[in-house]
Design a protein around this motif. Structure first.
Motif, PDB file in Angstrom:
ATOM      1  N   THR A 102       0.831  -1.202   0.000  1.00  0.00           N
ATOM      2  CA  THR A 102       0.000   0.000   0.000  1.00  0.00           C
ATOM      3  C   THR A 102       0.867   1.252   0.000  1.00  0.00           C
ATOM      4  O   THR A 102       0.626   2.184  -0.778  1.00  0.00           O
ATOM      5  N   ALA A 103       1.874   1.282   0.876  1.00  0.00           N
ATOM      6  CA  ALA A 103       2.754   2.450   0.961  1.00  0.00           C
ATOM      7  C   ALA A 103       3.476   2.682  -0.356  1.00  0.00           C
ATOM      8  O   ALA A 103       3.533   3.810  -0.852  1.00  0.00           O
ATOM      9  N   LEU A 104       4.019   1.629  -0.939  1.00  0.00           N
ATOM     10  CA  LEU A 104       4.751   1.773  -2.198  1.00  0.00           C
ATOM     11  C   LEU A 104       3.823   2.222  -3.326  1.00  0.00           C
ATOM     12  O   LEU A 104       4.189   3.067  -4.148  1.00  0.00           O
ATOM     13  N   ALA A 105       2.612   1.700  -3.343  1.00  0.00           N
ATOM     14  CA  ALA A 105       1.644   2.113  -4.364  1.00  0.00           C
ATOM     15  C   ALA A 105       1.307   3.599  -4.218  1.00  0.00           C
ATOM     16  O   ALA A 105       1.226   4.331  -5.215  1.00  0.00           O
ATOM     17  N   ARG A 106       1.136   4.059  -2.975  1.00  0.00           N
ATOM     18  CA  ARG A 106       0.827   5.478  -2.751  1.00  0.00           C
ATOM     19  C   ARG A 106       2.012   6.366  -3.117  1.00  0.00           C
ATOM     20  O   ARG A 106       1.833   7.443  -3.682  1.00  0.00           O
ATOM     21  N   ILE A 107       3.217   5.916  -2.791  1.00  0.00           N
ATOM     22  CA  ILE A 107       4.413   6.684  -3.141  1.00  0.00           C
ATOM     23  C   ILE A 107       4.549   6.768  -4.657  1.00  0.00           C
ATOM     24  O   ILE A 107       4.797   7.838  -5.218  1.00  0.00           O
ATOM     25  N   LYS A 108       4.368   5.634  -5.330  1.00  0.00           N
ATOM     26  CA  LYS A 108       4.484   5.617  -6.791  1.00  0.00           C
ATOM     27  C   LYS A 108       3.436   6.523  -7.444  1.00  0.00           C
ATOM     28  O   LYS A 108       3.720   7.200  -8.430  1.00  0.00           O
ATOM     29  N   ALA A 109       2.239   6.556  -6.895  1.00  0.00           N
ATOM     30  CA  ALA A 109       1.196   7.437  -7.427  1.00  0.00           C
ATOM     31  C   ALA A 109       1.576   8.901  -7.231  1.00  0.00           C
ATOM     32  O   ALA A 109       1.339   9.741  -8.113  1.00  0.00           O
ATOM     33  N   ALA A 110       2.198   9.210  -6.096  1.00  0.00           N
ATOM     34  CA  ALA A 110       2.585  10.590  -5.809  1.00  0.00           C
ATOM     35  C   ALA A 110       3.714  11.080  -6.708  1.00  0.00           C
ATOM     36  O   ALA A 110       3.833  12.281  -6.962  1.00  0.00           O
ATOM     37  N   VAL A 111       4.539  10.162  -7.194  1.00  0.00           N
ATOM     38  CA  VAL A 111       5.685  10.547  -8.035  1.00  0.00           C
ATOM     39  C   VAL A 111       5.513  10.047  -9.470  1.00  0.00           C
ATOM     40  O   VAL A 111       6.491   9.864 -10.188  1.00  0.00           O
ATOM     41  N   ALA A 112       4.281   9.862  -9.884  1.00  0.00           N
ATOM     42  CA  ALA A 112       4.006   9.311 -11.210  1.00  0.00           C
ATOM     43  C   ALA A 112       4.629  10.147 -12.331  1.00  0.00           C
ATOM     44  O   ALA A 112       4.974   9.611 -13.379  1.00  0.00           O
ATOM     45  N   HIS A 113       4.800  11.432 -12.105  1.00  0.00           N
ATOM     46  CA  HIS A 113       5.384  12.305 -13.129  1.00  0.00           C
ATOM     47  C   HIS A 113       6.915  12.270 -13.123  1.00  0.00           C
ATOM     48  O   HIS A 113       7.544  12.870 -13.978  1.00  0.00           O
ATOM     49  N   PHE A 114       7.517  11.571 -12.175  1.00  0.00           N
ATOM     50  CA  PHE A 114       8.976  11.425 -12.128  1.00  0.00           C
ATOM     51  C   PHE A 114       9.417  10.417 -13.192  1.00  0.00           C
ATOM     52  O   PHE A 114       8.665   9.510 -13.541  1.00  0.00           O
ATOM     53  N   PRO A 115      10.660  10.522 -13.656  1.00  0.00           N
ATOM     54  CA  PRO A 115      11.161   9.479 -14.559  1.00  0.00           C
ATOM     55  C   PRO A 115      11.265   8.141 -13.821  1.00  0.00           C
ATOM     56  O   PRO A 115      11.388   8.113 -12.590  1.00  0.00           O
ATOM     57  N   ALA A 116      11.206   7.051 -14.535  1.00  0.00           N
ATOM     58  CA  ALA A 116      11.197   5.715 -13.926  1.00  0.00           C
ATOM     59  C   ALA A 116      12.389   5.489 -13.004  1.00  0.00           C
ATOM     60  O   ALA A 116      12.241   4.892 -11.933  1.00  0.00           O
ATOM     61  N   TYR A 117      13.574   5.997 -13.388  1.00  0.00           N
ATOM     62  CA  TYR A 117      14.760   5.768 -12.552  1.00  0.00           C
ATOM     63  C   TYR A 117      14.680   6.508 -11.205  1.00  0.00           C
ATOM     64  O   TYR A 117      15.397   6.173 -10.285  1.00  0.00           O
ATOM     65  N   ALA A 118      13.792   7.491 -11.083  1.00  0.00           N
ATOM     66  CA  ALA A 118      13.666   8.265  -9.852  1.00  0.00           C
ATOM     67  C   ALA A 118      12.481   7.824  -9.002  1.00  0.00           C
ATOM     68  O   ALA A 118      12.178   8.445  -7.995  1.00  0.00           O
ATOM     69  N   THR A 119      11.832   6.757  -9.399  1.00  0.00           N
ATOM     70  CA  THR A 119      10.687   6.241  -8.652  1.00  0.00           C
ATOM     71  C   THR A 119      11.167   5.204  -7.637  1.00  0.00           C
ATOM     72  O   THR A 119      11.867   4.263  -8.010  1.00  0.00           O
ATOM     73  N   PRO A 120      10.809   5.372  -6.352  1.00  0.00           N
ATOM     74  CA  PRO A 120      11.243   4.388  -5.343  1.00  0.00           C
ATOM     75  C   PRO A 120      10.763   2.981  -5.675  1.00  0.00           C
ATOM     76  O   PRO A 120       9.616   2.779  -6.074  1.00  0.00           O
ATOM     77  N   ARG A 121      11.679   2.020  -5.542  1.00  0.00           N
ATOM     78  CA  ARG A 121      11.343   0.615  -5.805  1.00  0.00           C
ATOM     79  C   ARG A 121      11.104  -0.164  -4.526  1.00  0.00           C
ATOM     80  O   ARG A 121      10.480  -1.232  -4.566  1.00  0.00           O
ATOM     81  N   LYS A 122      11.635   0.314  -3.404  1.00  0.00           N
ATOM     82  CA  LYS A 122      11.418  -0.347  -2.118  1.00  0.00           C
ATOM     83  C   LYS A 122      11.148   0.710  -1.070  1.00  0.00           C
ATOM     84  O   LYS A 122      11.557   1.862  -1.220  1.00  0.00           O
ATOM     85  N   VAL A 123      10.450   0.291  -0.019  1.00  0.00           N
ATOM     86  CA  VAL A 123      10.117   1.226   1.049  1.00  0.00           C
ATOM     87  C   VAL A 123      10.445   0.600   2.397  1.00  0.00           C
ATOM     88  O   VAL A 123      10.236  -0.599   2.601  1.00  0.00           O
ATOM     89  N   LEU A 124      10.990   1.408   3.271  1.00  0.00           N
ATOM     90  CA  LEU A 124      11.256   1.014   4.650  1.00  0.00           C
ATOM     91  C   LEU A 124      10.187   1.679   5.502  1.00  0.00           C
ATOM     92  O   LEU A 124      10.027   2.903   5.443  1.00  0.00           O
ATOM     93  N   LEU A 125       9.426   0.903   6.240  1.00  0.00           N
ATOM     94  CA  LEU A 125       8.376   1.444   7.096  1.00  0.00           C
ATOM     95  C   LEU A 125       8.844   1.450   8.538  1.00  0.00           C
ATOM     96  O   LEU A 125       9.488   0.506   8.987  1.00  0.00           O
ATOM     97  N   THR A 126       8.508   2.501   9.246  1.00  0.00           N
ATOM     98  CA  THR A 126       8.870   2.614  10.648  1.00  0.00           C
ATOM     99  C   THR A 126       7.703   3.206  11.427  1.00  0.00           C
ATOM    100  O   THR A 126       6.866   3.915  10.864  1.00  0.00           O
TER     101      THR A 126
END
Length: 104
Positions: free
Chosen positions: A44-68
Motif C-alpha cells: 500500500t505504501a509503495l503504491a501510494r508513493i508511486k502514485a505521488a511521483v508518477a510524473h517522475f522518470p522511472a529511474y527516480a521512482t522508489p522501488r522499495k520502502v522502509l516502514l517505521t
C-alpha cells in the motif's frame, strides 16, 4: 534515500490512522523500528508513493520502502525546529535498516 542501485524511501506510519494496526507489528515479532517483512502495508505504501511521483522518470521512482513506527521529531533529532528533515541524521539513525533494504 539513494545510497544503492535504486531509489528507496523511508515512510513513518501514523499509528492514529491505523499504521501498525495497534499491536499487530509487535505481535508479528517485529520491532517498532526496523525493516519490517514485506506486508500489505509495504504494498500500500509503495503504491501510494508511486502514485505521488508518477510524473517522475522511472529511474527516480522508489522501488522499495522502509516502514517505521518511530516518529521523526525535533526531540529525536530528525527534524529542525522549523520542521525540515535532517537528512544526514535520518540516514545515520536508519543506517542498518537502509543497508538491509538494499541487501535484499
Amino acid at each position: 534515500m539513494s545510497s544503492g542501485p535504486f531509489v528507496g524511501a523511508i515512510a513513518v506510519l501514523d499509528r492514529a490512522r491505523g499504521g501498525g494496526r495497534g499491536g499487530q507489528a509487535r505481535a508479528a515479532g517485529r520491532s517498532q523500528r526496523g525493516p519490517f517483512a514485506p506486508s500489505p502495508f509495504h504494498h500500500t505504501a509503495l503504491a501510494r508513493i508511486k502514485a505521488a511521483v508518477a510524473h517522475f522518470p522511472a529511474y527516480a521512482t522508489p522501488r522499495k520502502v522502509l516502514l517505521t513506527l518511530e516518529p521523526w521529531t525535533v526531540d529525536a533529532g530528525l527534524m529542525t525546529p522549523t520542521l525540515k528533515l535532517k537528512r544526514q541524521a535520518i540516514e545515520d539513525a536508519f543506517a542498518v535498516e537502509i543497508a538491509a533494504l538494499y541487501a535484499r
